[in-house]
Write a protein that holds these residues in place. Sequence first.
Motif, PDB file in Angstrom:
ATOM      1  N   GLN A   1       0.831  -1.212   0.000  1.00 35.34           N
ATOM      2  CA  GLN A   1       0.000   0.000   0.000  1.00 35.34           C
ATOM      3  C   GLN A   1       0.862   1.257   0.000  1.00 35.34           C
ATOM      4  N   SER A   2       1.906   1.261   0.832  1.00 35.97           N
ATOM      5  CA  SER A   2       2.799   2.421   0.892  1.00 35.97           C
ATOM      6  C   SER A   2       3.528   2.642  -0.432  1.00 35.97           C
ATOM      7  N   LEU A   3       3.989   1.564  -1.038  1.00 37.76           N
ATOM      8  CA  LEU A   3       4.669   1.677  -2.335  1.00 37.76           C
ATOM      9  C   LEU A   3       3.723   2.242  -3.389  1.00 37.76           C
ATOM     10  N   ASN A   4       2.493   1.735  -3.413  1.00 36.21           N
ATOM     11  CA  ASN A   4       1.497   2.225  -4.373  1.00 36.21           C
ATOM     12  C   ASN A   4       1.217   3.715  -4.165  1.00 36.21           C
ATOM     13  N   ASN A   5       1.085   4.112  -2.907  1.00 36.78           N
ATOM     14  CA  ASN A   5       0.769   5.513  -2.616  1.00 36.78           C
ATOM     15  C   ASN A   5       1.913   6.450  -2.988  1.00 36.78           C
ATOM     16  N   LEU A   6       3.133   6.029  -2.697  1.00 33.39           N
ATOM     17  CA  LEU A   6       4.295   6.850  -3.060  1.00 33.39           C
ATOM     18  C   LEU A   6       4.414   6.943  -4.579  1.00 33.39           C
ATOM     19  N   ALA A   7       4.168   5.825  -5.255  1.00 33.57           N
ATOM     20  CA  ALA A   7       4.181   5.841  -6.720  1.00 33.57           C
ATOM     21  C   ALA A   7       3.119   6.791  -7.261  1.00 33.57           C
ATOM     22  N   GLY A   8       1.956   6.793  -6.643  1.00 33.74           N
ATOM     23  CA  GLY A   8       0.887   7.706  -7.063  1.00 33.74           C
ATOM     24  C   GLY A   8       1.281   9.160  -6.916  1.00 33.74           C
ATOM     25  N   LEU A   9       2.012   9.452  -5.852  1.00 33.53           N
ATOM     26  CA  LEU A   9       2.503  10.815  -5.648  1.00 33.53           C
ATOM     27  C   LEU A   9       3.460  11.198  -6.772  1.00 33.53           C
ATOM     28  N   TYR A  10       4.399  10.303  -7.086  1.00 31.00           N
ATOM     29  CA  TYR A  10       5.360  10.586  -8.156  1.00 31.00           C
ATOM     30  C   TYR A  10       4.644  10.743  -9.502  1.00 31.00           C
ATOM     31  N   TYR A  11       3.643   9.899  -9.726  1.00 28.32           N
ATOM     32  CA  TYR A  11       2.871  10.009 -10.968  1.00 28.32           C
ATOM     33  C   TYR A  11       2.210  11.380 -11.067  1.00 28.32           C
ATOM     34  N   SER A  12       1.614  11.840  -9.968  1.00 24.71           N
ATOM     35  CA  SER A  12       0.940  13.144  -9.970  1.00 24.71           C
ATOM     36  C   SER A  12       1.909  14.285 -10.250  1.00 24.71           C
ATOM     37  N   GLN A  13       3.173  14.067  -9.928  1.00 28.35           N
ATOM     38  CA  GLN A  13       4.202  15.084 -10.162  1.00 28.35           C
ATOM     39  C   GLN A  13       4.881  14.920 -11.523  1.00 28.35           C
ATOM     40  N   GLY A  14       4.451  13.906 -12.273  1.00 31.73           N
ATOM     41  CA  GLY A  14       5.067  13.652 -13.568  1.00 31.73           C
ATOM     42  C   GLY A  14       6.408  12.942 -13.469  1.00 31.73           C
ATOM     43  N   ARG A  15       6.696  12.358 -12.310  1.00 27.01           N
ATOM     44  CA  ARG A  15       7.967  11.653 -12.090  1.00 27.01           C
ATOM     45  C   ARG A  15       7.755  10.174 -12.419  1.00 27.01           C
ATOM     46  N   TYR A  16       7.483   9.905 -13.698  1.00 29.87           N
ATOM     47  CA  TYR A  16       7.022   8.580 -14.123  1.00 29.87           C
ATOM     48  C   TYR A  16       8.085   7.495 -13.956  1.00 29.87           C
ATOM     49  N   GLN A  17       9.343   7.855 -14.211  1.00 29.24           N
ATOM     50  CA  GLN A  17      10.410   6.852 -14.114  1.00 29.24           C
ATOM     51  C   GLN A  17      10.604   6.376 -12.667  1.00 29.24           C
ATOM     52  N   GLU A  18      10.339   7.262 -11.719  1.00 31.65           N
ATOM     53  CA  GLU A  18      10.443   6.875 -10.312  1.00 31.65           C
ATOM     54  C   GLU A  18       9.219   6.074  -9.868  1.00 31.65           C
ATOM     55  N   ALA A  19       8.077   6.360 -10.469  1.00 26.86           N
ATOM     56  CA  ALA A  19       6.828   5.709 -10.052  1.00 26.86           C
ATOM     57  C   ALA A  19       6.756   4.249 -10.495  1.00 26.86           C
ATOM     58  N   GLU A  20       7.240   3.953 -11.712  1.00 19.00           N
ATOM     59  CA  GLU A  20       7.015   2.624 -12.292  1.00 19.00           C
ATOM     60  C   GLU A  20       7.573   1.478 -11.431  1.00 19.00           C
ATOM     61  N   PRO A  21       8.841   1.536 -10.979  1.00 19.28           N
ATOM     62  CA  PRO A  21       9.335   0.402 -10.181  1.00 19.28           C
ATOM     63  C   PRO A  21       8.579   0.221  -8.863  1.00 19.28           C
ATOM     64  N   LEU A  22       8.075   1.311  -8.321  1.00 21.29           N
ATOM     65  CA  LEU A  22       7.300   1.210  -7.075  1.00 21.29           C
ATOM     66  C   LEU A  22       5.966   0.510  -7.320  1.00 21.29           C
ATOM     67  N   TYR A  23       5.294   0.873  -8.415  1.00 21.37           N
ATOM     68  CA  TYR A  23       4.050   0.186  -8.777  1.00 21.37           C
ATOM     69  C   TYR A  23       4.295  -1.307  -9.011  1.00 21.37           C
ATOM     70  N   LEU A  24       5.392  -1.617  -9.723  1.00 20.59           N
ATOM     71  CA  LEU A  24       5.715  -3.018 -10.003  1.00 20.59           C
ATOM     72  C   LEU A  24       5.919  -3.807  -8.713  1.00 20.59           C
ATOM     73  N   GLU A  25       6.624  -3.195  -7.779  1.00 19.39           N
ATOM     74  CA  GLU A  25       6.885  -3.869  -6.504  1.00 19.39           C
ATOM     75  C   GLU A  25       5.589  -4.048  -5.708  1.00 19.39           C
TER      76      GLU A  25
END
Length: 321
Positions: A263-287
């Motif tokens: 849940q924490s990984l998904n939420n942090l990835a969502g934050l990065y996605y909202s900021q347009g930080r897509y490369q940082e978000a993808e590995p977190l979503y995968l995990e």
Amino acid sequence: LLGENHPHVAQSLNNLAVLYSSQGRYQEAEPLYLEALELTKRLLGKNHPSVATSLNNLALLYLFQGRYQEAELVYLEALELTKRLLGENHPDVASSLNNLAGLYYYQGRYQEAEPVYLEALALRKRLLGENHPHVASSLNNLAGLYYSQGRYQEAEPLYLEALALRKRLLGENHPHVAQSLNNLAELYSSQGRYQEAEPLYLEALALRKRLLGENHPHVASSLNNLAELYSSQGRYQEAEPVYLEALALRKRLLGENHPDVAQSLNNLAGLYYSQGRYQEAEPLYLEAVAIADRTLGSNHPNTILYRNNLQILRDRLRHSP
């Protein structure tokens, strides 16, 4: 005084394990629970209410650790034993029903959870009266189920009733009051009622830190929820360090392979996605997807949510210039 082989020794082992479990010290709690269970069975026989209590406590520990398959088997054994020994109309039966419903809830088996929660609530009201902490817990749990299903209008009065009851019965300074504050804040946040949610989240977090200490899974949950509120308001600079703190705390206390970590990984990835930080978000979503698949199964609502979030990100990446 009594020697190693005495029921009171088993009870003491069980109680110490309960304390460790309440502190989030799950690795220390498990061997004590197992020792207490084995000792109780040997001294009192397999068909004794104390055995059912030990089984129930062990199952709750497994639930906290995200070991749902193990928890279900033990909960069902405890429920069957409690009914057989104490009869259908006993507070311990209500507790077993409530706990089993909680397991179904965590597994996303909402249709199975609701009738069991309702049965536990009705039984507690009848046996314990309207003004009892266990009734407040049942109200809170049923509200949480409704919240997870998006049935916000049904959830709110139950959350408010549970909070009022807990404050009256347990006092303002109790972990259950913190839980109720947190849950009500979560409901308000989901409804976009951010101004109402924030002070409740902050109060719950402060209360949990004071009562449970800084290193507790409930503190991590409060941090995660507060960060989610900041993220929903576009307060990304405030959200990120709080999300990171919650993630680190969960990994340390619960291990890398726990649903709350996903849940924490998904939420942090969502934050990065909202900021347009897509490369940082993808590995977190995968995990997050990988952990949820392993611990919750591919058809759990959270697993589906994380997988959908990953797909949305990949669609965005495909269409990005």
